[in-house]
Design a protein around this motif. Structure first.
Motif: not given
Length: 904
Positions: A497-499, A548-552, A570-575, A580-581
């Motif tokens: 979720n972080a390009g 959101d987490a469910a979509t990820f 899988a790369v996740v970055c909380p915002t 998403p993690g």
């Protein structure tokens, strides 16, 4: 090897019997006649009848004395006692058949002495050119008949009355597959013996500690306290000259006063006390010693300690080591002075460094993992990493093995054992520093590239061992291998979720040799249905920060279903919109999915690697703080999948790559007769040697004068290549000793005269060759090593030879798979090579060089450079070979694989 007692030269081998008992095997001489007579005379009547078809001892003394003098008798010694003997008798010095006979003392029968001696007989027979054994055995002597049958060699039996005539066909240089079958059978025996030999150390029923003080603060007391606190399931004894108790354990004043013969004795005393203590332990019946003390060599007591160990048939761990651990619930053995108790788990660890052992324990603790067994071998006087590999080959409690090996006592045995273990569980090795000093002094291009690190990495690759460069990489690899399935391939999908971080992960994949392919249309359509229009779904997949987490998690599910993908990062970055993690653990725990490994990157993670846990708390994946760390760990999963799918191949077939061994050996013998210390072959000798391997060497003539060179050039017609023959000049082109495309008498005279002037008294001739047709220039070579075996090198030749990273390596013996993988690594699909190099023809050159190097260990260096490749041929234009005598003891037999007996 150490000396058993002061009356004899060094021993040939220390080996393990089937029950793990160490014995020493060596050839017997006249001084051993009395021991040989005693061995035969003390046989019970029944044994004497089965061995000699007589119950009388009359005539045994002359027989034994004559046999010992013949030099064809080998004995197995338990301490100073001769417990078995093997006799090879051949009619003539050149006979291909020998009669073999084995005698084993009564109390040591059924311990594997006979089999161990016959394995030594195989080694000696091959060295002497013996191809077959014959033996006359009483038919009722079923035990001996079975020993022959179980060797793993072709055996025929024919009964004639009460006797059984047994003929055994030995492994042959022209039968590499038969040799491999025998080696496999012998390896199985040696592994079982090694496991039995480690039982007293890793599964002791009783442990005695010597050197634990009354006050805390000493190493010995720390080991004792850890042992007791860990809940050791066996009995603990303490030896102290004064104190009645140490901690809560009653003490005795000396080893001799121990209430029982301990399986394991831990020694933590000053070095000067160790020889007497080791001797006392042996006399009391101890089966294994763990010496944590350092400085034995500096104190000059190392030889005396080893002599006591050998004399009493004990195993020795250390000295200068941290200790050992076995977390089996039935054992609970923690005998170390590490700062904290070892965590229980399924990782097996062997290290030479105590500091590395502590670091590995702490890394495992941080991951929530633990050890099944840990052994710090220290200075490795006896027990080594080979022993632990043998242990893990049959230990269901170990799922991953970790090695820290600073040096190899017996690298060929390591390769065989590691290959067997890695077929069952992953094997990781922390790379230790390697010196390249010796390689810098090498004369040939091949030997210059054959650094210790190159040999080590070739060893690891062919044995299925995965190297890591630091403890951080080790932690990531362990987390990935323990919590994820192997990857079936190298096609990686990046989801995040972080390009910008996605790009970093994708770049790391490419740098690691992994592929990030575009996703299939069907996969993209499923992702497009889940994600906003601003998302990128071609790959890497950028979900945008708004999901959101469910979509990820749903996107991760889509990628796990994608047949075009083998693994996922899988790369996740909380915002501020969410994390998403939070749904990854639940998604990865769902059953029924393809076994696709998923490694995650959590950009807010404070530790380098952690676990992604399922709702029930069990780890389901490894999570990393840095995308590069995740990709490095993923590369280990890809390598593991490839290793599991790898066909090991078969030995290079002798019928396809025949070697005229008689001619080759005659060439080498001639050189060593001229130069006993070894040296470079003359051009004509090089030609004879490579042609003995069936290789196509460009014609050439060695001339001694200018006029001879001119005449030779006229005979060849057209342009020729001229190469100076000068003492001490190996790389001729670099010294101005090569002239190409020389045409006409005057040009030949000028070039040869120039050689004579340039090299002066060192010049003694010129090789004249026709010019080779233009083609792709390759290098094929050999760098010999008495421990590792020969290293075969292939790569870019000619003017590109000195580009070191364009060479690839394999150790002999090579298999068909080793050869195919080496060819896959060569740049044959690019540039001029893609048009001119016939892969199959180059394979023949490499295979024949490999077989020649395997069969002739005297080859110290060989450069075939250039090998000019055209679509219809691979022609050797130049060959340089250096040979050296093979000195030292014979190579270890199979039962010595796990007992190097080395002190350094």
């Amino acid at each position: 090897m150490s000396v058993l007692d002061g009356s004899r030269a060094s021993l040939d081998q220390r080996i393990l019997l089937a029950d793990g008992t160490p014995v020493d095997v060596r050839s017997l001489g006249p001084d051993d006649a009395e021991a040989l007579v005693r061995l035969h005379r003390e046989l019970p009547e029944r044994d004497r009848w089965l061995r000699f078809a007589t119950v009388s001892s009359h005539g045994l003394a002359p027989y034994a004395t004559a046999a010992a003098i013949s030099g064809q008798v080998w004995g197995a010694f338990l301490g100073a006692e001769l417990v078995g003997a093997m006799h090879l008798a051949r009619d003539t010095a050149t006979s291909a058949e020998a009669e073999v006979a084995v005698t084993v003392g009564h109390r040591m029968q059924a311990h594997g002495v006979g089999t161990a001696l016959l394995e030594r007989a195989v080694l000696e027979s091959r060295r002497q050119g013996i191809r077959r054994w014959s033996a006359e055995v009483l038919a009722e002597n079923t035990a001996m008949v079975r020993v022959f049958a179980d060797l793993g060699l072709p055996t025929t039996r024919q009964q004639d009355g009460p006797s059984m005539h047994v003929v055994v066909t030995l492994p042959d240089d022209d039968d590499p597959e038969g040799t491999a079958r025998y080696s496999a059978a012998a390896l199985t025996r040696s592994s079982r013996a090694a496991r039995a030999g480690l039982e007293p150390a890793l599964r002791p029923r009783s442990v005695a500690v010597v050197g634990a003080g009354r006050k805390r603060g000493s190493v010995g007391r720390a080991v004792l306290d850890t042992l007791v606190a860990g809940g050791f399931a066996g009995r603990v004894h303490v030896v102290h000259p004064e104190a009645p108790t140490i901690g809560t354990i009653p003490a005795v004043a000396s080893v001799e006063l121990l209430p029982e013969a301990p399986d394991l004795v831990i020694l933590a005393t000053p070095p000067d006390a160790l020889p007497a203590l080791a001797e006392a332990c042996g006399r009391r019946g101890a089966r294994a010693l763990l010496i944590v003390t350092s400085g034995l060599a500096a104190a000059g007591v190392d030889g005396a300690v080893l002599a006591a160990v050998h004399r009493h048939g004990m195993r020795l761990i250390g000295p200068n080591c941290l200790g050992l651990v076995d977390t089996d619930p039935e054992v609970h053995l923690d005998a170390t002075f590490a700062p904290a108790a070892a965590p229980s788990g399924t990782v097996g660890v062997v290290t030479q460094s105590g500091g590395v052992a502590i670091a590995v324990l702490e890394a495992l603790r941080g991951l929530g993992l633990g050890v099944s067994t840990l052994v710090s071998v220290g200075d490795r006087y006896d027990v080594s990493s080979n022993d632990l590999l043998a242990w893990w080959s049959g230990d269901a409690a170990t799922s991953v093995a970790v090695l820290h090996v600073e040096s190899f006592g017996n690298p060929r045995a390591f390769s065989r054992l590691a290959r067997r273990v890695s077929a069952r569980i992953p094997v990781l090795a922390v790379r230790a520093a390697s010196s390249d000093v010796g390689a810098r002094a090498a004369a040939s291009h091949t030997a210059a590239s054959a650094t210790p690190a190159v040999r080590r990495d070739a060893l690891y690759r062919q044995a299925g061992v995965q190297p890591v460069d630091d403890l951080g990489e080790l932690s990531g690899a362990l987390a990935a291998l323990c919590w994820s399935p192997p990857s079936p391939g190298d096609r990686v999908a990046v989801l995040g979720n972080a390009g910008g971080t996605n790009v970093l992960a994708a770049d790391a994949c490419v740098a690691a040799g992994l592929r990030v392919p575009p996703l299939a249309t069907a996969t993209r359509e499923r992702l497009d249905a889940l994600l906003p229009a601003t998302a990128a779904t071609a790959g890497p997949v950028d979900t945008t920060a708004a999901v959101d987490a469910a979509t990820f998690a749903a996107c991760l599910e889509v990628l796990r279903d994608a047949e075009e993908i083998d693994a996922i990062v899988a790369v996740v970055c909380p915002t501020a919109l969410g994390d998403p993690g939070t749904a990854l653990g639940r998604e990865l725990a769902r059953p029924g999915r393809r076994p696709v490994p998923v490694l995650t990157v959590a950009l807010d993670q404070r530790v380098r690697v952690a676990a992604v846990t399922a709702p029930d708390g069990r780890p389901v994946a490894a999570s990393f703080a840095d995308p590069a760390d995740a990709v490095h760990a993923l590369a280990h999963l890809v390598r593991r999948g490839a290793d599991l799918a790898r066909d090991p191949g078969r030995p290079l077939p002798a019928e396809e790559h025949p070697v005229d061994l008689a001619t080759a050996r005659a060439v080498v013998a001639g050189v060593l007769a001229r130069a006993p210390g070894g040296g470079w072959l003359e051009p004509d000798e090089c030609a004879a040697l490579v042609r003995a391997a069936g290789l196509d060497l460009l014609p050439g003539r060695t001339t001694r004068t200018v006029d001879e060179a001119v005449a030779a050039a006229r005979e060849y017609g057209g342009p020729v290549a001229l190469k100076a023959v000068a003492e001490g000049v190996v790389h001729k082109s670099e010294r101005g000793g090569v002239a190409l495309a020389v045409e006409g008498d005057d040009a030949v005279r000028a070039a040869v005269t120039g050689f004579a002037e340039r090299f002066g008294a060192a010049w003694h001739g010129t090789v004249v060759q026709p010019m080779a047709p233009p083609g792709a220039e390759m290098l094929v070579g050999v760098a010999g090593d008495p421990d590792f075996g020969a290293l075969v090198t292939a790569g870019v030749g000619g003017t590109g030879t000195d580009v070191a990273d364009r060479r690839w390596h394999r150790l002999v013996p090579m298999t068909t798979t080793d050869l195919a993988e080496l060819l896959d690594e060569l740049p044959l699909h690019r540039g001029i090579a893609a048009r001119l190099v016939d892969r199959d023809r180059l394979a023949v050159v490499i295979a024949r060089v490999a077989r020649l190097a395997e069969l002739l260990p005297q080859i110290a260096e060989m450069d075939l450079n250039p090998v000019v490749c055209t679509p219809d041929a691979c022609r050797l234009v130049d060959a340089r070979v250096r040979v050296a005598p093979v000195t030292g003891p014979p190579p270890p037999g199979p039962r010595a694989d796990v007992t190097t007996g080395e002190k350094r």
